[in-house]
Scaffold this motif. Sequence first.
Motif, PDB file in Angstrom:
ATOM      1  N   PHE A 108       0.819  -1.209   0.000  1.00 62.84           N
ATOM      2  CA  PHE A 108       0.000   0.000   0.000  1.00 62.84           C
ATOM      3  C   PHE A 108       0.857   1.266   0.000  1.00 62.84           C
ATOM      4  CE2 PHE A 108      -3.630  -2.687   0.951  1.00 62.84           C
ATOM      5  CZ  PHE A 108      -4.651  -2.019   0.286  1.00 62.84           C
ATOM      6  N   ALA A 306      -5.131  -4.105  -2.940  1.00 64.10           N
ATOM      7  CA  ALA A 306      -5.978  -4.885  -2.033  1.00 64.10           C
ATOM      8  C   ALA A 306      -5.894  -6.378  -2.352  1.00 64.10           C
ATOM      9  CB  ALA A 306      -7.429  -4.400  -2.129  1.00 64.10           C
ATOM     10  N   SER A 309      -2.576  -7.795  -1.366  1.00 64.65           N
ATOM     11  CA  SER A 309      -2.502  -7.952   0.085  1.00 64.65           C
ATOM     12  C   SER A 309      -3.212  -9.217   0.540  1.00 64.65           C
ATOM     13  CB  SER A 309      -3.110  -6.722   0.774  1.00 64.65           C
ATOM     14  OG  SER A 309      -2.371  -5.557   0.455  1.00 64.65           O
TER      15      SER A 309
END
Length: 413
Positions: A108, A306, A309
């Motif tokens: 991120f 996202a 992750s």
Amino acid sequence: TWVVGGALAFAGAMAYAELAALRPKAGGEYVYLREAFGPLAAFLTGWTSFVAGFSGAIATSAAVFVFYLGRFVPALGQAAAFFTVPVIPGVVTLTVSPSTLTAVAVIFGMAWIHLRGVGPGRVFGDVLAALKVSAFVTFIAIGFSWGVGSLANLAPSAPVVPSNWLLALIPVMFTYSGWNAASYVAEEIREPGRNVPRALAIGTGAVVILYLLLNTLYLYVLPATQLGAVKGSVLDLVADKLLGQAAGNIMGVVSIISLAASISAMTFAGPRVYFAMARDGLFVAPAAQVHPRYRTPHIAILAQAAWSSLLVLSAKADALVTYTGFAIVLFSGVAVVALFVLRRREPNAERPFRAWGYPLVPGLYVVASAAILISGLVGAPGPTGAGVLVMVAGAPIYLLLRKFGGAGAPDRG
């Protein structure tokens, strides 16, 4: 194998250079497959890029990044879980630990940099790339100047088995796969008809030379039989022989820089594919949004971060990258076929750049890609078959988008 893989990568890059100059749009092979073969083929390459091609590679790189960072800050590399979340019991479990949280922060953090504009992302990526290349060039120079080795190690130690050799080209081509990166951002490059082919030629040529020198150095220091027995990092082992006790920390820093540069490049390139898909109605609509201030596809950037992750937390990234190395060869080969289709369909279109050696050189790339794929299906049916399933799983997603999201006729402007 590395010489042939480099030659194929350069041949592919020259084919992409013509395609990018002809269609200077964001998305790379997604655009070329859409133009030549229609929206379903285009969607499947974009789907594979999102599920594994970029996101899986980012997740894997971030996990290894944390491994090396743990040498200097041990607390960040701890794998002991704070807690786990069983998403699909016995199949998918999310593990929250210091190492996975650090990897997510890296992902991120890189997304935040690239979200804030092409300029900051470009400068950051350029600095990392320059440090990475400088470190490897220095390492190669030191290795050949002061390292202890033997040129006799370069002599073949066993007969080449054609099927094994073709199978070995799959991970080699996966390693070279960044050669097409400039095509993904053609829409944001000044004078793309001139600068995209230049970037593809210079970038691919430089990387091929660097890989060949690195592998020559590896063989100079260790014979092929010993290299084949290495289970960990070949780079670390060779560095240890060349640099002694200081090798671990030195190569740890080099690896951190190298991995950060790779994560940065993929964070920059991947979202341009999803942005192009969404603009055509072949992906969730918000991915087509451009940030009003920074002029970047911010939703696509965050979506990729996202998913990457989640792959880190579920420890599924390595498997996906293994499964889809074959798909990357497949789609790049089909994209080069698109060159032939568009040459025939649009013979009078303005082409600021023409692929070198057409039709022989791009034709050889297509034939070689087909041979590699057949070898993969025969020699490693498990991982290759799984790659086919990951890719084909995009078909029902496409149909759902077409039914509910209006994945209609793409904008060919």
